[in-house]
Design a protein around this motif. Structure first.
Motif, PDB file in Angstrom:
ATOM      1  N   HIS A   4      56.448  -6.683  27.054  1.00 50.02           N
ATOM      2  CA  HIS A   4      55.458  -6.512  28.115  1.00 50.02           C
ATOM      3  C   HIS A   4      54.018  -6.648  27.610  1.00 50.02           C
ATOM      4  CE1 HIS A   4      58.711  -4.912  30.617  1.00 50.02           C
ATOM      5  NE2 HIS A   4      59.080  -4.231  29.551  1.00 50.02           N
ATOM      6  N   SER A   5      53.121  -6.896  28.575  1.00 55.00           N
ATOM      7  CA  SER A   5      51.685  -6.777  28.354  1.00 55.00           C
ATOM      8  C   SER A   5      51.181  -5.588  29.160  1.00 55.00           C
ATOM      9  CB  SER A   5      50.951  -8.044  28.814  1.00 55.00           C
ATOM     10  OG  SER A   5      51.222  -9.123  27.963  1.00 55.00           O
ATOM     11  N   TRP A   6      50.231  -4.870  28.593  1.00 57.28           N
ATOM     12  CA  TRP A   6      49.694  -3.673  29.237  1.00 57.28           C
ATOM     13  C   TRP A   6      48.173  -3.787  29.328  1.00 57.28           C
ATOM     14  CZ3 TRP A   6      53.571  -0.685  30.956  1.00 57.28           C
ATOM     15  CH2 TRP A   6      54.805  -0.781  30.308  1.00 57.28           C
ATOM     16  N   VAL A   7      47.630  -3.375  30.453  1.00 59.30           N
ATOM     17  CA  VAL A   7      46.179  -3.347  30.647  1.00 59.30           C
ATOM     18  C   VAL A   7      45.802  -1.999  31.245  1.00 59.30           C
ATOM     19  CG1 VAL A   7      44.218  -4.338  31.888  1.00 59.30           C
ATOM     20  CG2 VAL A   7      45.960  -5.842  30.911  1.00 59.30           C
ATOM     21  N   SER A  51      49.695  -5.859  23.981  1.00 61.58           N
ATOM     22  CA  SER A  51      50.730  -6.823  24.322  1.00 61.58           C
ATOM     23  C   SER A  51      51.820  -6.840  23.264  1.00 61.58           C
ATOM     24  CB  SER A  51      50.140  -8.232  24.462  1.00 61.58           C
ATOM     25  OG  SER A  51      51.165  -9.157  24.767  1.00 61.58           O
ATOM     26  N   GLU A  52      53.067  -6.897  23.732  1.00 60.50           N
ATOM     27  CA  GLU A  52      54.219  -7.065  22.852  1.00 60.50           C
ATOM     28  C   GLU A  52      54.623  -8.531  22.744  1.00 60.50           C
ATOM     29  OE1 GLU A  52      56.294  -2.818  24.169  1.00 60.50           O
ATOM     30  OE2 GLU A  52      56.876  -4.692  25.148  1.00 60.50           O
ATOM     31  N   LEU A  53      53.839  -9.421  23.355  1.00 64.38           N
ATOM     32  CA  LEU A  53      54.183 -10.841  23.432  1.00 64.38           C
ATOM     33  C   LEU A  53      53.294 -11.660  22.508  1.00 64.38           C
ATOM     34  CD1 LEU A  53      54.358 -11.005  27.332  1.00 64.38           C
ATOM     35  CD2 LEU A  53      56.290 -10.818  25.760  1.00 64.38           C
ATOM     36  N   SER A  61      52.743 -15.298  27.455  1.00 61.69           N
ATOM     37  CA  SER A  61      51.849 -14.176  27.141  1.00 61.69           C
ATOM     38  C   SER A  61      50.591 -14.183  27.990  1.00 61.69           C
ATOM     39  CB  SER A  61      51.482 -14.201  25.656  1.00 61.69           C
ATOM     40  OG  SER A  61      50.818 -15.411  25.316  1.00 61.69           O
ATOM     41  N   SER A  62      49.977 -15.355  28.210  1.00 61.73           N
ATOM     42  CA  SER A  62      48.728 -15.373  28.976  1.00 61.73           C
ATOM     43  C   SER A  62      48.976 -15.032  30.439  1.00 61.73           C
ATOM     44  CB  SER A  62      48.039 -16.741  28.856  1.00 61.73           C
ATOM     45  OG  SER A  62      48.836 -17.774  29.413  1.00 61.73           O
TER      46      SER A  62
END
Length: 253
Positions: A4-7, A51-53, A61-62
């Motif tokens: 996942h990506s986290w913001v 981000s884990e990507l 990822s983007s």
């Protein structure tokens, strides 16, 4: 993939704009388009991301960063999540995969249109490696599109088999179609490990082989979780090819 990506956005009392450097360029553009769409302005605060990507290996990822940013903004402003807004913003930024959905889908990445939802019944356990280097998605896209046109009949048969697998909830059938697609991908963006993966697939009891069609990933699909002994053997096998193996759950079933 269970990656996942986290913001995060943290409000603060001091006046002034949030830190612009915490977000990547595409995510910052997505945030600006979001605010323009709703006629909003940033409250004071700061961004943090995680981000884990890995970037440039074919894991979207983007796109994941953009979607995470937009989901964060919906929550910051207490707005209901609107997929049409997300798709509109993605359309203005880049081709994208369907990481904004919580199910499989047949999705036109250039037109940003969901053609058919495929549900959550199919899932896999994966063992994969990331080969050296990165891929410029924008640069490789024209090569892939030409390849798809040349191999239209093969891909059509593959798609038919894939959809039958999803319709029947048969992960093995989906894995077989993924293997065919991965083999076709070798003609335009070859993976050095693919031949070895194919040769040893039955040895490990894998249901299929998958690759990142715009990246550097290659690995196995398992309909059932491999046991500790098989994982140990897989790790040793990939190490013999010069790569560290990663295990992750894929899909939703």
């Amino acid at each position: 993939m269970d990656r996942h990506s986290w913001v995060y956005f943290t409000p603060r009392k001091a006046t002034g704009p949030p830190c612009p450097t915490a977000l990547g360029a595409k995510s910052a553009t997505a945030a600006r388009l979001f605010l323009d769409h709703y006629g909003l302005a940033f409250p004071p605060g700061d961004w943090r991301t995680h981000s884990e990507l890995p970037v440039g290996v074919g894991m979207s990822s983007s796109t994941a960063d953009i979607v995470a940013t937009l989901r964060c903004l919906f929550r910051v402003f207490s707005l209901p999540y609107d997929m049409d807004v997300v798709l509109g913003i993605l359309t203005d930024i880049e081709r994208a995969d369907s990481v904004f959905l919580d199910e499989f889908a047949l999705y036109l990445s250039g037109r940003h249109r969901v053609v058919r939802r495929l549900g959550r019944d199919v899932g896999f356990h994966t063992a994969y490696v990331t080969e050296p280097g990165t891929v410029d998605t924008a640069a490789v896209t024209p090569l892939l599109l030409d390849h798809y046109r040349r191999r239209d009949e093969e891909y059509q048969r593959c798609l038919t088999d894939l959809l039958k697998g999803f319709d029947s909830g048969d992960p093995a059938a989906v894995a077989r179609a993924a293997t065919v697609s991965a083999a076709l991908s070798q003609e335009v963006l070859p993976k050095a490990t693919f031949g070895s993966l194919q040769t040893h697939r039955e040895r490990f009891g894998a249901d299929g082989v998958f690759v990142a069609h715009t990246g550097c990933l290659a690995g196995y699909l398992f309909a059932s979780r491999p046991g500790a002994h098989v994982k140990s053997e897989l790790s040793a096998f990939f190490q013999s090819l010069g790569h560290q193996c990663t295990f992750a759950q894929g899909g939703y079933g």
